[in-house]
Write an enzyme that holds these catalytic residues in place. Structure first.
Site, PDB file in Angstrom:
ATOM      1  N   CYS A   1       0.897  -1.167   0.000  1.00 29.88           N
ATOM      2  CA  CYS A   1       0.000   0.000   0.000  1.00 29.88           C
ATOM      3  C   CYS A   1       0.927   1.206   0.000  1.00 29.88           C
ATOM      4  O   CYS A   1       1.229   1.774   1.047  1.00 29.88           O
ATOM      5  CB  CYS A   1      -0.872  -0.018   1.250  1.00 29.88           C
ATOM      6  SG  CYS A   1      -2.052  -1.372   1.294  1.00 29.88           S
ATOM      7  N   ALA A   2       1.400   1.588  -1.170  1.00 36.45           N
ATOM      8  CA  ALA A   2       2.659   2.329  -1.230  1.00 36.45           C
ATOM      9  C   ALA A   2       2.569   3.852  -1.307  1.00 36.45           C
ATOM     10  O   ALA A   2       3.496   4.545  -0.896  1.00 36.45           O
ATOM     11  CB  ALA A   2       3.461   1.832  -2.421  1.00 36.45           C
ATOM     12  N   ALA A   3       1.472   4.382  -1.862  1.00 39.60           N
ATOM     13  CA  ALA A   3       1.444   5.826  -2.149  1.00 39.60           C
ATOM     14  C   ALA A   3       1.236   6.651  -0.866  1.00 39.60           C
ATOM     15  O   ALA A   3       0.512   6.201   0.022  1.00 39.60           O
ATOM     16  CB  ALA A   3       0.314   6.125  -3.135  1.00 39.60           C
ATOM     17  N   PRO A   4       1.872   7.806  -0.735  1.00 33.72           N
ATOM     18  CA  PRO A   4       2.664   8.535  -1.733  1.00 33.72           C
ATOM     19  C   PRO A   4       4.133   8.124  -1.843  1.00 33.72           C
ATOM     20  O   PRO A   4       4.869   8.746  -2.611  1.00 33.72           O
ATOM     21  CB  PRO A   4       2.551   9.987  -1.248  1.00 33.72           C
ATOM     22  CG  PRO A   4       2.423   9.876   0.236  1.00 33.72           C
ATOM     23  CD  PRO A   4       1.632   8.623   0.486  1.00 33.72           C
TER      24      PRO A   4
ATOM     25  N   ARG B   1      -3.266   9.063  -5.986  1.00 29.05           N
ATOM     26  CA  ARG B   1      -2.142   8.934  -5.045  1.00 29.05           C
ATOM     27  C   ARG B   1      -0.936   8.310  -5.743  1.00 29.05           C
ATOM     28  O   ARG B   1       0.214   8.660  -5.460  1.00 29.05           O
ATOM     29  CB  ARG B   1      -2.565   8.108  -3.820  1.00 29.05           C
ATOM     30  CG  ARG B   1      -3.527   8.877  -2.904  1.00 29.05           C
ATOM     31  CD  ARG B   1      -4.011   8.023  -1.747  1.00 29.05           C
ATOM     32  NE  ARG B   1      -2.978   7.643  -0.824  1.00 29.05           N
ATOM     33  CZ  ARG B   1      -2.671   8.286   0.299  1.00 29.05           C
ATOM     34  NH1 ARG B   1      -3.334   9.376   0.631  1.00 29.05           N
ATOM     35  NH2 ARG B   1      -1.719   7.849   1.092  1.00 29.05           N
TER      36      ARG B   1
ATOM     37  N   ASN C   1       6.765   7.406   0.635  1.00 29.80           N
ATOM     38  CA  ASN C   1       7.893   7.717   1.529  1.00 29.80           C
ATOM     39  C   ASN C   1       8.645   6.464   1.961  1.00 29.80           C
ATOM     40  O   ASN C   1       9.872   6.459   2.042  1.00 29.80           O
ATOM     41  CB  ASN C   1       7.392   8.446   2.782  1.00 29.80           C
ATOM     42  CG  ASN C   1       7.290   9.932   2.549  1.00 29.80           C
ATOM     43  OD1 ASN C   1       7.970  10.475   1.667  1.00 29.80           O
ATOM     44  ND2 ASN C   1       6.441  10.594   3.312  1.00 29.80           N
ATOM     45  N   LYS C   2       7.878   5.409   2.234  1.00 27.11           N
ATOM     46  CA  LYS C   2       8.551   4.180   2.704  1.00 27.11           C
ATOM     47  C   LYS C   2       9.210   3.469   1.527  1.00 27.11           C
ATOM     48  O   LYS C   2      10.253   2.853   1.680  1.00 27.11           O
ATOM     49  CB  LYS C   2       7.562   3.281   3.462  1.00 27.11           C
ATOM     50  CG  LYS C   2       7.062   3.972   4.724  1.00 27.11           C
ATOM     51  CD  LYS C   2       6.078   3.164   5.512  1.00 27.11           C
ATOM     52  CE  LYS C   2       5.451   3.997   6.628  1.00 27.11           C
ATOM     53  NZ  LYS C   2       4.490   5.020   6.148  1.00 27.11           N
TER      54      LYS C   2
ATOM     55  N   CYS D   1      -0.622   4.212  11.292  1.00 28.19           N
ATOM     56  CA  CYS D   1      -0.538   5.446  12.078  1.00 28.19           C
ATOM     57  C   CYS D   1      -1.828   5.567  12.891  1.00 28.19           C
ATOM     58  O   CYS D   1      -2.425   6.628  12.972  1.00 28.19           O
ATOM     59  CB  CYS D   1      -0.278   6.660  11.195  1.00 28.19           C
ATOM     60  SG  CYS D   1      -1.474   6.890   9.884  1.00 28.19           S
TER      61      CYS D   1
HETATM   62  N1  SAM Z   1       3.099   3.634   2.686  1.00 27.76           N
HETATM   63  C1  SAM Z   1       2.722   4.972   2.242  1.00 27.76           C
HETATM   64  C2  SAM Z   1       3.864   5.932   2.504  1.00 27.76           C
HETATM   65  O1  SAM Z   1       4.673   5.670   3.417  1.00 27.76           O
HETATM   66  O2  SAM Z   1       4.002   6.940   1.812  1.00 27.76           O
HETATM   67  C3  SAM Z   1       1.417   5.402   2.894  1.00 27.76           C
HETATM   68  C4  SAM Z   1       0.305   4.426   2.640  1.00 27.76           C
HETATM   69  S1  SAM Z   1      -1.301   4.936   3.166  1.00 27.76           S
HETATM   70  C5  SAM Z   1      -1.244   4.679   4.881  1.00 27.76           C
HETATM   71  C6  SAM Z   1      -2.313   3.617   2.629  1.00 27.76           C
HETATM   72  C7  SAM Z   1      -2.436   3.485   1.118  1.00 27.76           C
HETATM   73  O3  SAM Z   1      -3.096   2.236   0.849  1.00 27.76           O
HETATM   74  C8  SAM Z   1      -3.301   4.535   0.432  1.00 27.76           C
HETATM   75  O4  SAM Z   1      -2.534   5.195  -0.535  1.00 27.76           O
HETATM   76  C9  SAM Z   1      -4.435   3.735  -0.244  1.00 27.76           C
HETATM   77  O5  SAM Z   1      -4.796   4.242  -1.508  1.00 27.76           O
HETATM   78  C10 SAM Z   1      -3.801   2.371  -0.366  1.00 27.76           C
HETATM   79  N2  SAM Z   1      -4.736   1.213  -0.472  1.00 27.76           N
HETATM   80  C11 SAM Z   1      -5.940   1.027   0.112  1.00 27.76           C
HETATM   81  N3  SAM Z   1      -6.448  -0.175  -0.211  1.00 27.76           N
HETATM   82  C12 SAM Z   1      -5.534  -0.789  -1.006  1.00 27.76           C
HETATM   83  C13 SAM Z   1      -5.460  -2.049  -1.653  1.00 27.76           C
HETATM   84  N4  SAM Z   1      -6.458  -2.955  -1.558  1.00 27.76           N
HETATM   85  N5  SAM Z   1      -4.364  -2.347  -2.382  1.00 27.76           N
HETATM   86  C14 SAM Z   1      -3.350  -1.448  -2.506  1.00 27.76           C
HETATM   87  N6  SAM Z   1      -3.371  -0.223  -1.918  1.00 27.76           N
HETATM   88  C15 SAM Z   1      -4.430   0.096  -1.172  1.00 27.76           C
END
Ligand code: SAM
Length: 306
Positions: free
Chosen positions: A106-109, A135, A111-112, A232
């Site tokens: 679940c990568a966007a935006p 995103r 940072n990790k 978080c």
């Molecule tokens: N890891 C990111 C960073 O450090 O920048 C922040 C991730 S944020 C907490 C959670 C992300 O999960 C959102 O961008 C959302 O769109 C994505 N998401 C939600 N359901 C998902 C799914 N089934 N598969 C992939 N991504 C998903």
């Protein structure tokens, strides 16, 4: 607690992007810009213009709250990344080496992803899934600015990614930072009224269900050795409860690693291994509210099962 209501203003954390600049050179440039690196003072005692190196996360620098960087050339060029300390813990403990095959589920935006790319020196591959095209578009520009070349962005649900697909069946490291209630984010909550800030039981249940499905899916990849789980959120339902349910499902296959042994703030004492997990909070750790756990697969030939 339902939400974090913190009066603490958090330090400004700056992660040096070692894909573009060494920590040494970044410090030199910051000194040229008028900042001074101090050895001794605790973070609370930092004065304006001073900074320290973080004791837990390599390449992380700590400045007093409110230190502005948006006009700084190091920031504009992607040589430094503004990232809360707690959110640096997942990639740090997952520690994918150069050459690794990785999924950021679940990568966007991103940072990790960019932190992992730094640790991997851009060698190997990170498949970065996200379900949200907007995103993902933001992620594309941020990772480009950060000089990340080992990431392959995938638009789609991680839950639909087939672990047996030859592209992914060799993945050994997975970072899972799923959507959560965000109840640990102080800056967001500082602006919310009680009503807007409260999270319904229904919403928590549906988030926890998604988080557990995604975690079980990550643990089902045939070659996976380590899975880092983070949120978080301050809620036990999204953290310790999810971890415990996944461990039960995969009993005898995975154990939790005791991560960051020098970190005092541990998981809530809700099951015997929760103390191996890390929690972070504004009051205790001067970070956003955060939770991290690291699963490690037993090596059948070497490990004695606990
Ligand atoms: N890891 C990111 C960073 O450090 O920048 C922040 C991730 S944020 C907490 C959670 C992300 O999960 C959102 O961008 C959302 O769109 C994505 N998401 C939600 N359901 C998902 C799914 N089934 N598969 C992939 N991504 C998903």
């Amino acid at each position: 607690p339902d939400t974090v209501r913190s009066q603490v203003s958090l330090p400004r954390y700056v992660r040096v992007n070692t894909l573009k600049i060494t920590v040494e050179d970044a410090i030199k440039r910051l000194k040229q810009a008028g900042f001074s690196l101090v050895e001794e003072p605790s973070v609370e005692a930092l004065e304006s213009g001073q900074f320290v190196q973080d004791p837990h996360i390599p390449a992380l620098l700590v400045f007093p709250p409110g230190t502005g960087f948006h006009d700084n050339q190091l920031y504009k060029s992607g040589e430094i990344i503004l990232q809360d300390k707690a959110s640096c813990i997942p990639a740090h403990v997952l520690a994918p080496p150069p050459g690794a095959l990785v999924i950021d589920a679940c990568a966007a935006p991103g940072n990790k992803t960019s932190h992992m790319a730094s640790l991997m020196q851009n060698k190997g591959k990170i498949f970065t899934f996200d379900i949200d095209p907007k995103r993902l578009a933001t992620m594309r520009s941020l990772t480009q600015r950060a000089g990340v070349s080992c990431a392959q962005l995938v638009h789609g649900s991680f839950l639909d990614c087939d672990p047996e697909d030859p592209r992914y069946s060799g993945v050994e490291y997975i970072l899972l930072d799923p959507s959560c209630s965000g109840s640990g984010i102080t800056s967001r909550l500082d602006h919310l009224t009680d009503e807007e800030g409260s999270i319904t039981t229904e919403r928590l249940e549906s988030l926890a269900q998604f988080q557990l499905s995604a975690l079980k899916h990550a643990l089902s990849f045939p070659a996976v050795r380590r899975v880092a789980y983070s949120t978080c959120s301050v809620h036990q339902q999204e953290n310790e409860d999810v971890i415990q349910a996944a461990l039960q499902e995969y009993e005898g296959k995975y154990r939790l690693q005791h991560i960051l042994p020098t970190w005092d703030h541990r998981g809530m004492d809700t099951f015997p291994q929760a103390c191996r997990c890390v929690r972070a909070s504004p009051e205790q750790d001067m970070t956003n509210g955060f939770f991290v756990a690291l699963f490690e697969k037993y090596n059948e030939n070497v490990d004695v099962k606990e």
